[in-house]
Scaffold this motif. Structure first.
Motif, PDB file in Angstrom:
ATOM      1  N   GLU A 428       0.857  -1.186   0.000  1.00  0.00           N
ATOM      2  CA  GLU A 428       0.000   0.000   0.000  1.00  0.00           C
ATOM      3  C   GLU A 428       0.893   1.236   0.000  1.00  0.00           C
ATOM      4  O   GLU A 428       1.744   1.403   0.865  1.00  0.00           O
ATOM      5  CB  GLU A 428      -0.901  -0.014   1.236  1.00  0.00           C
ATOM      6  CG  GLU A 428      -2.120   0.858   1.095  1.00  0.00           C
ATOM      7  CD  GLU A 428      -3.150   0.575   2.181  1.00  0.00           C
ATOM      8  OE1 GLU A 428      -4.278   0.175   1.830  1.00  0.00           O
ATOM      9  OE2 GLU A 428      -2.824   0.763   3.368  1.00  0.00           O
ATOM     10  N   GLU A 430       1.190   5.532  -0.421  1.00  0.00           N
ATOM     11  CA  GLU A 430       0.451   6.793  -0.302  1.00  0.00           C
ATOM     12  C   GLU A 430       0.900   7.771  -1.389  1.00  0.00           C
ATOM     13  O   GLU A 430       2.091   8.040  -1.561  1.00  0.00           O
ATOM     14  CB  GLU A 430       0.681   7.419   1.068  1.00  0.00           C
ATOM     15  CG  GLU A 430      -0.144   8.677   1.289  1.00  0.00           C
ATOM     16  CD  GLU A 430      -0.033   9.224   2.704  1.00  0.00           C
ATOM     17  OE1 GLU A 430      -0.130  10.448   2.869  1.00  0.00           O
ATOM     18  OE2 GLU A 430       0.157   8.420   3.639  1.00  0.00           O
ATOM     19  N   HIS A 434      -3.738   9.872  -0.527  1.00  0.00           N
ATOM     20  CA  HIS A 434      -4.573   8.672  -0.657  1.00  0.00           C
ATOM     21  C   HIS A 434      -3.679   7.457  -0.840  1.00  0.00           C
ATOM     22  O   HIS A 434      -2.534   7.565  -1.307  1.00  0.00           O
ATOM     23  CB  HIS A 434      -5.525   8.805  -1.851  1.00  0.00           C
ATOM     24  CG  HIS A 434      -6.454   9.973  -1.746  1.00  0.00           C
ATOM     25  ND1 HIS A 434      -7.622   9.950  -1.013  1.00  0.00           N
ATOM     26  CD2 HIS A 434      -6.372  11.220  -2.279  1.00  0.00           C
ATOM     27  CE1 HIS A 434      -8.224  11.114  -1.102  1.00  0.00           C
ATOM     28  NE2 HIS A 434      -7.484  11.911  -1.868  1.00  0.00           N
ATOM     29  N   LYS A 435      -4.215   6.278  -0.473  1.00  0.00           N
ATOM     30  CA  LYS A 435      -3.419   5.055  -0.546  1.00  0.00           C
ATOM     31  C   LYS A 435      -3.867   4.186  -1.716  1.00  0.00           C
ATOM     32  O   LYS A 435      -5.054   4.035  -1.975  1.00  0.00           O
ATOM     33  CB  LYS A 435      -3.516   4.288   0.770  1.00  0.00           C
ATOM     34  CG  LYS A 435      -2.846   5.028   1.927  1.00  0.00           C
ATOM     35  CD  LYS A 435      -2.871   4.237   3.213  1.00  0.00           C
ATOM     36  CE  LYS A 435      -2.133   4.992   4.328  1.00  0.00           C
ATOM     37  NZ  LYS A 435      -2.145   4.249   5.608  1.00  0.00           N
ATOM     38  N   ARG A 437      -2.678   0.530  -4.251  1.00  0.00           N
ATOM     39  CA  ARG A 437      -1.860  -0.673  -4.384  1.00  0.00           C
ATOM     40  C   ARG A 437      -2.229  -1.393  -5.685  1.00  0.00           C
ATOM     41  O   ARG A 437      -3.285  -1.157  -6.265  1.00  0.00           O
ATOM     42  CB  ARG A 437      -2.065  -1.615  -3.198  1.00  0.00           C
ATOM     43  CG  ARG A 437      -3.487  -2.079  -3.008  1.00  0.00           C
ATOM     44  CD  ARG A 437      -3.610  -2.931  -1.766  1.00  0.00           C
ATOM     45  NE  ARG A 437      -4.975  -3.428  -1.608  1.00  0.00           N
ATOM     46  CZ  ARG A 437      -5.367  -4.247  -0.651  1.00  0.00           C
ATOM     47  NH1 ARG A 437      -4.483  -4.661   0.249  1.00  0.00           N
ATOM     48  NH2 ARG A 437      -6.607  -4.661  -0.574  1.00  0.00           N
TER      49      ARG A 437
END
Length: 652
Positions: A428, A430, A434-435, A437
């Motif tokens: 994950e 940032e 916002h994150k 993946r």
């Protein structure tokens, strides 16, 4: 329903009656049954323009395979090798034969070679429609070649017609032109589409030449590598990217790429380096030049420019890290850890001796601030990069044909890695608060990389420009995939423990079936035949490493195209082809020169490994193009029904 009717009305303007519509359906349906075109995959070209051009010409062995299929034991190995060389370098080969009088009669030689080339060309074009073949032929000889490769020479009354065409061409002195046209047509037909899996730029002497070649290639896509992205950043005027591009060019003795290839004036940097490092031998900044390809008279001056731009780069990178605390790259702030009096630097609490003690532009109170002259140099260089028409043209091409990843014909292509955590799951990351993946990380990054070049809003554009630098070197970047870029340490610290760059866990997990399945599924691929095509990290063949991972489900095709990597890898690169029968992985020997290839018939395609042989030969129907054709057929059949029901009126 209303939208469907409106669409059919629009479609009816192109296909105005039942006959035209039915004819197009028949044409498209027949195309679906043709063999799938051959795809060609290359990665990590790194400016090796001569080797790159040669691999494009030989199609990673595809041309030789066509010759073998067509002539088998009819021709000797030498004759087949000479024919292949003629196809790769027709002008040079003809000139050599004429100059050295290698044959008794040029007209007889022309007659034999043209007939052989016609057979290879006919075989190479057999998987395409006549319309596509016609469009691909060189204009000057399109009619002649089409006649020669589509007719029936086995019919008695046609034999004299074909012979007369060839004899007339020879009599009119146009045989060399026809041979050149046939050779180009063969190279065009053996490869239907080219994939460049990243890193066109840096290290080698001809990145700009590679880009010119790609811009004229008939069908290509590009998955950006980190070295491409830093040049894309430089073209936006991003200062840290500009400094990095200059440092790489200086390090490998390739500053003439910028001066001669792109017309970028390096005089401001030259004058600054002369004045600032006048009496400094700059021993830490020796060049990685290539024997016989670099003018040693420039070495001392280039070392000074190398050091000057390296120090500027470290300062600009420090500014970026401080500007973006969300990048969490504070561990790369090293200039403020230098003790000039002791000539040491402290990294992770440990003090190391520096190999260089001369830092005349470093302000101990603000080590990341550019001096007045450094600022002036960078502003002039920024203007030069932004206003360089050729560089901007190349970068626009990269944006137009490129992306961070591509799903094509049920395969996933990307340059570096899909960032994973230690447990082998998607990391994950940032970005801008916002994150993300997996696939979402790629998509979000690409959005910002495009804004860095194209955004009109100044704030969005600046964020995008900074994200270009982030993507070049951040540990969570999918095109970098290491914990750091240990540039400073490699220049200034003897202790090699500081030089280590730890790879993302992806490289621990990517040989496992569950990992490859997880990645493919993330990008919407769930077929057992799907594969990942990967570049970026050289395969060290000398140490027994193999490019085929996870039982052939993941293929790493960076085997050392760059001469700088070849002592480490042991070969000169892997390339991949995917034809209607399956995948073929080719290993290449180092390319010496065009002259040697022309004179001796030497080739650099040395070994081919069958990665996968399909049970059923792939057709166009099995490809992405086939899916589009099937959708078009469905639409045309709806139009046909509308005509036959009287819902639409036919036109003449």
């Amino acid at each position: 329903m209303d939208n469907d009717k409106q669409y059919l009305k629009i479609l009816s303007k192109q296909f105005t009656n039942v006959a035209m519509t039915a004819t197009e359906i028949i044409n498209l349906q027949s195309i679906l049954s043709l063999p799938k075109g051959t795809e060609h995959f290359l990665s990590d070209i790194h400016g090796e323009h001569e080797q790159f051009a040669h691999v494009l010409k030989n199609g990673s062995g595809a041309v030789k395979r066509k010759i073998d299929d067509e002539f088998g034991n009819i021709l000797s190995e030498k004759e087949k090798r000479d024919l292949a060389t003629l196809i790769y370098y027709p002008e040079e080969r003809i000139s050599l034969i004429q100059r050295k009088k290698m044959v008794n009669s040029m007209d007889d030689w022309y007659l034999v070679m043209i007939n052989r080339l016609i057979r290879v060309c006919k075989s190479s074009a057999s998987k395409y429609t006549r319309s596509k073949v016609r469009k691909a032929l060189p204009k000057d000889f399109a009619y002649v070649i089409e006649e020669l490769i589509t007719g029936r020479r086995d019919l008695g009354d046609q034999e004299a017609y074909f012979n007369e065409i060839i004899k007339t061409v020879i009599r009119l002195g146009k045989a060399p032109d026809l041979i050149i046209a046939l050779s180009k047509a063969i190279s065009r037909f053996v490869i239907d589409h080219l994939h460049i899996v990243g890193d066109i730029y840096d290290r080698g002497p001809g990145s700009h030449i590679c880009m010119d070649t790609l811009m004229h290639y008939h069908s290509v896509d590009i998955q950006w590598g980190n070295h491409d992205i830093v040049w894309m950043g430089a073209a936006t005027g991003q200062l840290a990217c500009i400094a990095t591009v200059l440092r790489f060019s200086a390090r490998y003795g390739n500053l003439d790429i910028l001066e001669d290839g792109y017309g970028i004036n390096l005089l401001p940097l030259f004058k600054f380096a002369i004045d600032t490092y006048k009496d400094d031998p700059c021993e830490c900044f020796r060049l990685h030049y290539r024997e016989g390809e670099y003018d040693l008279a420039n070495a001392q001056m280039d070392r000074k420019m190398h050091k000057a731009i390296a120090i500027i780069q470290f300062k600009l990178e420090g500014q970026m890290i401080k500007k973006h605390p969300e990048f969490r790259m504070e561990d790369r702030l090293l200039l403020d850890k230098i003790n000039i009096e002791k000539v040491t630097v402290t990294i992770d609490g440990k003090e190391y001796q520096l190999k260089d003690s001369n830092f005349p532009t470093l302000d101990p109170n603000d080590p990341y601030k550019l001096s007045v002259r450094e600022e002036e140099v960078m502003e002039k260089l920024k203007a030069a990069f932004i206003n360089c028409d050729k560089l901007q043209e190349h970068v626009r091409f990269l944006y137009r044909k490129g992306s961070l990843y591509k799903v094509y014909n049920n395969n996933l292509l990307y340059h570096g890695c899909v960032p994973l955590n230690d447990k082998g799951k998607f990391l994950e990351v940032e970005l801008c608060g916002h994150k993300y993946r997996g696939k979402a990380l790629y998509d979000e990054l690409e959005k910002w990389l495009r804004k860095g070049y194209y955004a009109i809003d100044p704030e969005e554009k600046q964020i995008g420009m900074d994200m270009l630098w982030y993507t070049w070197c951040h540990k969570n970047s999918p095109v970098f995939g290491k914990d750091k870029m240990a540039t400073f340490e490699r220049y200034f610290i003897e202790d090699k423990e500081t030089h280590l760059e730890l790879k993302n866990p992806y490289y621990t997990w990517y040989d496992k079936d569950e990992t490859v399945t997880m990645i493919l599924n993330e990008f919407g691929l769930n077929s057992s035949e799907s594969r990942i095509i990967n570049g970026h990290v050289p395969v060290e063949t000398k140490k027994g490493e193999l490019p085929i991972k996870c039982g052939g489900r993941l293929l790493v095709i960076d085997g050392g195209f760059s001469k700088a990597y070849q002592p480490k890898t042991g070969i000169a690169g892997y390339t991949l082809t995917y034809n209607s029968y399956g995948f073929l992985l080719a290993a290449h020997e180092p390319f010496e020169s065009v002259e040697k290839a022309v004179e001796t018939g030497s080739d650099i395609h040395s070994e081919t490994v069958l990665v996968q042989h399909v049970e059923r030969r792939k057709t166009v129907a099995d490809t992405d193009t086939g899916k589009e054709i099937k959708e078009t057929i469905e639409e045309l059949e709806e139009l046909l029904r509308a005509y036959r029901k009287g819902e639409l009126v036919e036109k003449e």
